[in-house]
Write a protein that holds these residues in place. Structure first.
Motif: not given
Lengths: 420, 420
Positions: B151-155, B338-340, B345-346, B382-383
């Protein structure tokens, strides 16, 4: 004491803590409601006074005023505008008096640097020169740390902390990349004539073996060959080289390394771009891969990493200005006096005569710059270190620093328009 | 299970939280001392493996390893170096196996972005192609947020928080200066091909009436006339204009606005200087006074303003990599799911096949960019918003962020030198 009103305005380049000074002024005025009536803020500095563009600070909530303490920028608008001499521009002074009279303003608090101190000084002389009873107190502010008498200027400690922190962080970045990539990193910082901010970058390391390895001051003439030799040696010794360079870096003949060719309203040259200029030279002379950054406004707006010492001093000078006014003072500035060093660092506030402040720039003492001209001395480190101590993180909302959102209610105009 | 050793290395441009992933890997390995023997870190990424330049992580104290969580940069050294195909460079792969055998390395953890995932994928195939039993797990890292599946990259979350915070702060600065001085402020941010970081700048305001008023994406062809019309209208409406521009901003024909003319080891063009380029255009076309900043390494090293969400995800992906290895996995990457959204957001961690990660870039979806091309949509906000939530300030010592100072003890070499 009969109640009269007060005027407060912000002038010159803003800082991360100029609003903390505003907070100090406003809260002190609110505590002395028996002695001072309303506080009007000038919209965009002295221009607000000249154009009768006044903000009724009494309409701001206590919460909003408290939030100014952690809000960067100048909440009432600042200006780059310097009053000419009374001889040259008598109509402006007559207008000021007209506005002061219309709104019963007898206290004038001006929050700025050296140029603004000059404006404040001229206003302070109105009683003598034009018979209008006013007390003008200057509240110190400048990231450049170039005000005389005061041990340091509110605004500087926070930019110093930001630059030292950023240099340490970026230094770790390049240290990890240098084996196969970037060898030289150059960070350009503010400081047109005085290298205080550049010097603060050196706090990132313990000595010149840690980033930044080189500091380029405006006080030391730049010699390309010496600089390159130093950079090259550093890359050979450590694998990489981190340079902090002042925007005001210049050659022997006074030419700036990077001169954008623009001038601001005070006639100062608008600078920018010494980092890419230096980086290009490094590439040309040494062939090293480089990266560069120009922090520009980011450095002086970085309230999120403000120095707690700086925030406290900014707030305290604001309060002290009101106390000096109530004590009947005129043409003075609350100045910070250092009472100890290192672990014993302490400070209080003394009164500095504006005549000794206005238009005087405080440069780095020569004993603060190392003999080779590329680093700071221990004496400099001892001076700078207390100024970045302590953190004062703002509250965060939704992942971002919360800031004051003032209503900025305008005071009804009583006079005819005036153009400046 | 018989004990074998593990290898961990960092690759590509480092981030504020890549060491948090290292911390996750190392702490998880330490907890599984019954299943994994020693952990060796490659000095400067895969180069450390090729040259048998290994760091004995077991000699670092638990305190120092814990401190990695708040230390920016790559503590073991990173590299910009990509393995060629096995067909093209068989000797390199034979060397890798020689080193792995000599040090009984059966687990390979590689911490990097898309290019590094390709290296990790090639290593993961060594069992099949060359008969050496190894499990290779990729740990995601990139400020560019351009890795697929995850969903996203650490950093990314931390650089997003830094850019949004800095834009909000600098926006307040210019707002207070614009009456008599700077009208346009341009902040250049990273993101060579994907506009994720530029988009994050828009989190600084609630909508395009607040700074930044304009975002320039690499995904949208730059048209000077449209851009200038927008800047001019913004100055007329608000008195000033704040622009966040991606270093990868380009014209219709693909030419970058600012092209330094250099290429890095991966063959990517080294960019820099789009902010001064744009500022020059503004001066030329509109005549407005400008300031510009280039954050460069400062943005990706800014651990002091890291996103707590990002730090937690970076740490968790490091731990998950070890758990996947112990579960017998190979050629996978822990990805964030991403769960929410919003207050709900989770996230959790899923397994992504490396074949779908390596060399795939994730661009901004078109529905994340406003129709006029100069701002983000609500879907984008929102993302992005959850990714900057929470603060995780490092400890400060003497006014500056404390960082881990590893001993980096080298493992004794057993093989003959190998040059790459």
């Amino acid at each position: 004491m009969p109640q009269h009103n007060a005027f407060y305005a912000q002038s010159g380049g803003v800082t991360a803590v100029i609003n903390a000074s505003a907070c100090g002024v406003i809260e002190a005025v609110r505590e002395h409601g028996d002695q001072i009536g309303k506080l009007y803020a000038g919209h965009n500095g002295i221009i607000g006074a000249l154009t009768e563009d006044l903000i009724d600070v009494s309409q701001e909530s206590d919460e909003n005023i408290a939030a100014l303490r952690h809000t960067p920028g100048g909440a009432f608008g600042s200006c780059r505008y310097k009053l000419k001499s009374i001889e040259d521009h008598r109509t402006q002074y007559e207008r000021l008096i007209e506005v002061f009279k219309a709104h019963d303003i007898r206290y004038f608090f001006y929050n700025g640097g050296g140029d603004s101190a000059d404006t404040c000084l001229k206003v302070s002389q109105l009683a003598e020169t034009m018979g209008y009873p006013i007390q003008a107190i200057h509240v110190p502010k400048t990231v450049d740390n170039d005000l005389p008498i005061t041990d340091n200027s509110p605004g500087f400690g926070s930019v110093a902390k930001y630059i030292a922190t950023s240099t340490r962080e970026a230094g770790l970045d390049i240290a990890s990349m240098c084996a196969t990539s970037t060898k030289v990193f150059i960070l350009e910082v503010m400081g047109r004539h005085a290298g205080w901010i550049a010097a603060a970058g050196a706090l990132a390391g313990e000595d010149a073996t840690q980033p930044p390895h080189i500091v380029v001051f405006p006080e030391v003439a730049f010699h390309r060959k010496d600089f390159m030799a130093r950079v090259d040696q550093c890359v050979k010794d450590h694998g990489y080289c981190v340079v902090v360079v002042s925007e005001g870096a210049r050659y022997e003949d006074g030419t700036f390394l990077a001169d954008a060719g623009n001038t601001d309203a005070f006639g100062h040259r608008q600078l920018g771009g010494v980092a890419p200029t230096l980086a290009g030279m490094v590439k040309q002379d040494l062939g090293y891969k480089y990266h560069w950054a120009v922090a520009d406004y980011l450095q002086r707006a970085a309230r999120h990493i403000a120095s707690k010492t700086d925030v406290e001093q900014a707030y305290a000078t604001g309060r002290a200005a009101v106390e000096m006014a109530l004590a009947g003072k005129n043409a003075v500035m609350p100045a910070i006096r250092r009472l100890g060093d290192g672990a014993d660092y302490a400070w209080d506030i003394i009164e500095a005569p504006l005549e000794q402040i206005a238009n005087h720039e405080k440069f780095m003492p020569l004993e603060f710059i190392s003999e080779d001209g590329f680093y700071i001395t221990d004496a400099c480190r001892q001076y700078l270190s207390p100024l970045i101590q302590g953190e004062d993180f703002p509250p965060f909302v939704n992942g971002l620093p919360a800031v004051a959102r003032l209503t900025l209610a305008k005071v009804e105009k009583k006079l005819t328009p005036f153009s400046i």
